[in-house]
Design an enzyme around this catalytic site. Structure first.
Site, PDB file in Angstrom:
ATOM      1  N   HIS A  87       6.222  11.451  10.189  1.00 22.47           N
ATOM      2  CA  HIS A  87       5.316  10.406   9.694  1.00 22.47           C
ATOM      3  C   HIS A  87       4.043  10.979   9.073  1.00 22.47           C
ATOM      4  O   HIS A  87       3.076  10.238   8.857  1.00 22.47           O
ATOM      5  CB  HIS A  87       4.940   9.445  10.827  1.00 22.47           C
ATOM      6  CG  HIS A  87       6.114   8.712  11.394  1.00 22.47           C
ATOM      7  ND1 HIS A  87       7.004   8.003  10.630  1.00 22.47           N
ATOM      8  CD2 HIS A  87       6.553   8.586  12.669  1.00 22.47           C
ATOM      9  CE1 HIS A  87       7.937   7.483  11.394  1.00 22.47           C
ATOM     10  NE2 HIS A  87       7.683   7.819  12.640  1.00 22.47           N
ATOM     11  N   ILE A  94      -0.976   9.852   6.604  1.00 24.14           N
ATOM     12  CA  ILE A  94      -0.371   9.549   7.893  1.00 24.14           C
ATOM     13  C   ILE A  94       0.210   8.143   7.857  1.00 24.14           C
ATOM     14  O   ILE A  94      -0.498   7.180   7.557  1.00 24.14           O
ATOM     15  CB  ILE A  94      -1.424   9.642   9.019  1.00 24.14           C
ATOM     16  CG1 ILE A  94      -2.117  11.004   8.995  1.00 24.14           C
ATOM     17  CG2 ILE A  94      -0.781   9.349  10.380  1.00 24.14           C
ATOM     18  CD1 ILE A  94      -3.399  11.053   9.831  1.00 24.14           C
ATOM     19  N   CYS A  95       1.477   8.032   8.172  1.00 23.10           N
ATOM     20  CA  CYS A  95       2.147   6.735   8.251  1.00 23.10           C
ATOM     21  C   CYS A  95       2.040   6.264   9.699  1.00 23.10           C
ATOM     22  O   CYS A  95       2.886   6.567  10.535  1.00 23.10           O
ATOM     23  CB  CYS A  95       3.604   6.867   7.813  1.00 23.10           C
ATOM     24  SG  CYS A  95       4.505   5.309   7.825  1.00 23.10           S
ATOM     25  N   LEU A  96       0.962   5.538   9.996  1.00 22.46           N
ATOM     26  CA  LEU A  96       0.689   5.041  11.341  1.00 22.46           C
ATOM     27  C   LEU A  96       0.095   3.641  11.199  1.00 22.46           C
ATOM     28  O   LEU A  96      -0.968   3.479  10.577  1.00 22.46           O
ATOM     29  CB  LEU A  96      -0.278   5.985  12.070  1.00 22.46           C
ATOM     30  CG  LEU A  96      -0.660   5.629  13.497  1.00 22.46           C
ATOM     31  CD1 LEU A  96       0.569   5.631  14.414  1.00 22.46           C
ATOM     32  CD2 LEU A  96      -1.709   6.605  14.020  1.00 22.46           C
TER      33      LEU A  96
END
Length: 156
Positions: A87, A94-96
């Protein structure tokens, strides 16, 4: 971090000053806030947790606060070499979900840092996202907040 950026609203300045004081009095374990002269830009350093893929690795986050923080989420990216994680893109994005649509004004820089460390610590593999090359090329120079993220994998 005494000087307030001209890009921040009064509410953001007051909130960030409060967060700095809280950080100084009760810093999140393992994180170091590096002071700057610009209240709207923070740098945070941390090490990967022991007994994880990232043990012994050192990371740096760059955090930029928008004018309407905490109503709007900050932009958080890894500076330098980002960790290999499904992620986290090679450009540091950041894929959050808490950094985007699931953001709440109740969240703080400390809670963001702890969430990122938790994401790293729960990794089941050490690799880039499958679409890393395409995403990095398409997002060159753009804020990750302009990305339409798909949050479907919480087991990475």
């Amino acid at each position: 971090m005494a000087n307030a950026s001209e890009t921040l609203g009064r509410v953001a300045i007051k909130r960030l000053q409060k967060e700095i004081t809280e950080w100084q009095n009760n810093p999140p374990a393992g994180f170091k806030l590096n002071p700057t002269d610009d209240l709207s830009k923070w740098t945070v350093e941390f090490d990967g947790a022991s007994d994880t893929f990232y043990a012994g690795e050192h990371f740096q986050l760059q955090i930029r606060f928008p004018e309407k923080y905490p109503l709007d989420s900050p932009v958080v990216v890894f500076a330098g070499e980002p960790p290999l994680h499904p992620h986290i893109y090679s450009n540091g994005h950041i894929c959050l979900d808490i950094l985007y649509g699931s953001w709440s004004p109740a969240m703080t820089v400390s809670s963001i840092c702890i969430s990122i460390l938790s994401m790293l610590s729960s990794a089941t593999k050490k690799e880039r996202p499958v679409d890393d090359d395409r995403y990095v090329k398409a997002s060159r120079g753009k804020s990750p907040k302009l990305t339409v993220w798909e949050f479907h994998d919480d087991k990475a």
